[in-house]
Design an enzyme around this catalytic site. Structure first.
Site, mmCIF file in Angstrom:
data_model
loop_
_atom_site.group_PDB
_atom_site.id
_atom_site.type_symbol
_atom_site.label_atom_id
_atom_site.label_comp_id
_atom_site.label_asym_id
_atom_site.label_seq_id
_atom_site.Cartn_x
_atom_site.Cartn_y
_atom_site.Cartn_z
ATOM 1 N N PRO A 141 0.798 -1.238 0.000
ATOM 2 C CA PRO A 141 0.000 0.000 0.000
ATOM 3 C C PRO A 141 0.827 1.283 0.000
ATOM 4 C CG PRO A 141 0.156 -0.859 2.218
ATOM 5 C CD PRO A 141 0.878 -1.843 1.341
ATOM 6 N N GLU A 142 2.144 1.197 -0.136
ATOM 7 C CA GLU A 142 2.999 2.373 0.052
ATOM 8 C C GLU A 142 2.618 3.546 -0.834
ATOM 9 O OE1 GLU A 142 5.985 -1.127 0.514
ATOM 10 O OE2 GLU A 142 4.065 -0.750 -0.469
#
Length: 277
Positions: A141-142
């Site tokens: 999810p960065e």
């Protein structure tokens, strides 16, 4: 016989029994988020397990029903870094730990329960075999808070198209989906995870250690001949620049982290993407 290795018990737990070293990330209240203590202690534990001739298999898992939510962004040296050069210094330590696990001379098994995200997912990708519970959730999810992968292993595991989708969307996916992608070897019932991992490790343990080491070395060299290590290093340089890129969204995310806490920032982020995951 069971022995305990000397590492920081507040960061990881290490147990050696029946030729299997089990290393447990031990920050359950933080979803086993990876901080400086974890980086140091996990690195020490891996070195000790590699040097111990009684150990033939290394199992990596997490305490409290989750593997790891990734790097501890609420207390991140990378986020606090004033420039890309300083960020590169800290990111290099994070990538080095993942590649230490990747290159470990002995077979490794990841036992994944609950959340397995970002740097935690990188850790799992660095393991040789992955066993996951049915409730396990994976993801990178960065991109949703202005960061990116530290150790770029995923393209070598699933190819270009799937990697693009995973990194561009930041979506999470189930253990079953991960198995379909080739990222997980086995998916088992939640209460069967430890048993399944123990049974799998027990099938490896009878093989003499020199045979295991040379077999793994051959497999590693096959991937590294494809440029894996060069790709990881090239991405590390770009990751430092990416992490220090200035965006309104990134600034707002970390303003909320500082003012209201990480939980509130994650809710703000997820609302932007129309998701609660």
């Amino acid at each position: 016989m069971t022995t305990q290795l000397a590492v920081d018990e507040n960061a990881v737990l290490v147990d050696v029994s029946n030729h299997i070293a089990t290393i447990t990330l031990n920050r359950p209240r933080k979803l086993n988020a990876i901080n400086k203590a974890v980086i140091t202690s996990l690195g020490d534990a891996l070195r000790q397990a590699e040097a111990d001739d009684d150990v033939r298999v290394v199992v990596i898992t997490g305490a409290g029903g989750n593997f790891s939510a990734g790097y501890d962004i609420a207390n991140s040296s990378v986020v606090a870094s004033p420039d890309a050069a300083t960020a590169h210094h800290y990111l290099s330590a994070e990538a080095a730990l993942t590649m230490q696990l990747w290159g470990l001379a002995k077979p490794t098994i990841a036992a994944v329960d609950g959340w397995c995200l970002a740097g935690g997912f990188d850790t799992v990708l660095a393991c040789d075999i992955v066993v996951a519970s049915e409730r396990a959730q994976f993801g990178m999810p960065e991109i949703r808070y202005g960061s990116g992968p530290v150790t770029l292993l995923l393209p070598y595991m699933v190819g270009q198209k799937l990697s693009n989708e995973i990194f561009f969307t930041g979506d999470s996916f189930t253990a079953s989906q991960a198995k379909d992608m080739g990222l997980v070897n086995r998916v088992v019932a939640d209460d069967e995870l430890q048993k399944a991992v123990n049974e799998l490790a027990a099938k490896i343990v009878p093989t003499p250690l020199p045979i295991l080491k040379f077999t793994k070395l051959g497999l590693l060299r096959a991937y590294e001949s494809m440029g894996l290590r060069q790709g990881v290093q090239a991405n590390l340089d770009l990751s430092a620049i990416l992490n220090k890129a200035v965006t309104e969204e990134g600034a707002e995310f970390f303003r909320i982290v500082e003012q209201d806490g990480l939980g509130a920032a994650l809710k703000w982020r997820d609302k932007r993407y129309g998701t609660t995951a």
